[in-house]
Design an enzyme around this catalytic site. Sequence first.
Site, PDB file in Angstrom:
ATOM      1  N   GLY A 190      -6.759   8.814   0.600  1.00  0.00           N
ATOM      2  CA  GLY A 190      -7.888   8.333  -0.396  1.00  0.00           C
ATOM      3  C   GLY A 190      -8.975   7.852   0.217  1.00  0.00           C
ATOM      4  N   ASP A 226       0.769  -0.973  -0.059  1.00  0.00           N
ATOM      5  CA  ASP A 226      -0.192  -0.040   0.152  1.00  0.00           C
ATOM      6  C   ASP A 226       0.999   1.186  -0.018  1.00  0.00           C
ATOM      7  OD1 ASP A 226      -2.125   1.733   0.192  1.00  0.00           O
ATOM      8  OD2 ASP A 226      -2.744   1.121   1.982  1.00  0.00           O
ATOM      9  N   GLU A 249      -7.813  -0.459   4.962  1.00  0.00           N
ATOM     10  CA  GLU A 249      -6.365  -0.836   4.831  1.00  0.00           C
ATOM     11  C   GLU A 249      -5.860  -1.150   6.388  1.00  0.00           C
ATOM     12  OE1 GLU A 249      -5.642   2.968   1.525  1.00  0.00           O
ATOM     13  OE2 GLU A 249      -5.314   3.457   3.649  1.00  0.00           O
TER      14      GLU A 249
HETATM   15  C1  5RP Z   1      -5.563   5.819   0.653  1.00  0.00           C
HETATM   16  C2  5RP Z   1      -4.287   6.067   1.289  1.00  0.00           C
HETATM   17  C3  5RP Z   1      -3.119   5.952   0.008  1.00  0.00           C
HETATM   18  O1  5RP Z   1      -2.502   4.803   0.390  1.00  0.00           O
HETATM   19  C4  5RP Z   1      -2.562   7.302   0.358  1.00  0.00           C
HETATM   20  O2  5RP Z   1      -3.504   8.218   0.346  1.00  0.00           O
HETATM   21  C5  5RP Z   1      -1.511   7.424  -0.604  1.00  0.00           C
HETATM   22  O3  5RP Z   1      -1.960   7.533  -2.045  1.00  0.00           O
HETATM   23  P1  5RP Z   1      -1.307   7.900  -3.243  1.00  0.00           P
HETATM   24  O4  5RP Z   1      -0.564   6.717  -3.520  1.00  0.00           O
HETATM   25  O5  5RP Z   1      -2.242   8.217  -4.276  1.00  0.00           O
HETATM   26  O6  5RP Z   1      -0.415   9.136  -2.987  1.00  0.00           O
HETATM   27  O7  5RP Z   1      -4.065   5.788   2.180  1.00  0.00           O
HETATM   28  O8  5RP Z   1      -6.583   5.830   1.679  1.00  0.00           O
END
Ligand code: 5RP
Length: 220
Positions: free
Chosen positions: A97, A81, A103
């Site tokens: 996100g 992630d 998560e």
């Molecule tokens: C979603 C998250 C994502 O891992 C975090 O926002 C990073 O996103 P990106 O890869 O678009 O920068 O926690 O809930």
Amino acid sequence: MTQDELKQAVARAALRYVPNDAIIGVGTGSTVNFFIDALAAVKDRVRATVSSSERSTERLKEYGIPVLDLNAVASIPVYVDGADEIDPSGAMIKGGGGALTREKIIAEVAGQFVCIVDASKLVPVLGKFPLPVEVVPMARELVLRRLRALGGQPKLRAGYVTDNGNVIVDVNGLSITDPRQLESTINQIPGVVTVGLFAHRGANIALVGTATGVEERAFP
Ligand code: 5RP
């Protein structure tokens, strides 16, 4: 290199952590989207996935990669992630996100958390990125008051409903010098479903995209 190229590089590097014939945890976000694309190229050696959001599930299914219900899975060797910020101990802010609850659940089941980020996400102290908190709607005002009392400036994420039917509050103005303590404190507020601090269960490995290549960091 553009930021997208850095994200693509770490997404591809994460394939090294995907064991053959395993069930893999898949996060959410733009970096993970590149990881899903990379995973699709080796999908014959992936038994199945568990996904942290409806968005990632949709993308995985479009590639014909099976997605299982977490309740049907006893263990996951690896969870891949992104993060909004990651500190030198491997503690993270996540949830930009909005997928923080699923998560955190999958991260808890996973043997290894592989965090894929570009170098802009590395910070000495967490908190410049507004800290997301998922909240049961009827507790919104209570939680906003409590977060203000902790020194933050919380703001409701306008027009946003999580995959779990809750709202998100983003908290500015926190300098998070003790992420484990703050994670525990915010978890104690009734109505908080999940705080986007991943300190008690942080990353095991970070793959960081830099102009000179992908750097790997391991956290004890
Ligand atoms: C979603 C998250 C994502 O891992 C975090 O926002 C990073 O996103 P990106 O890869 O678009 O920068 O926690 O809930």
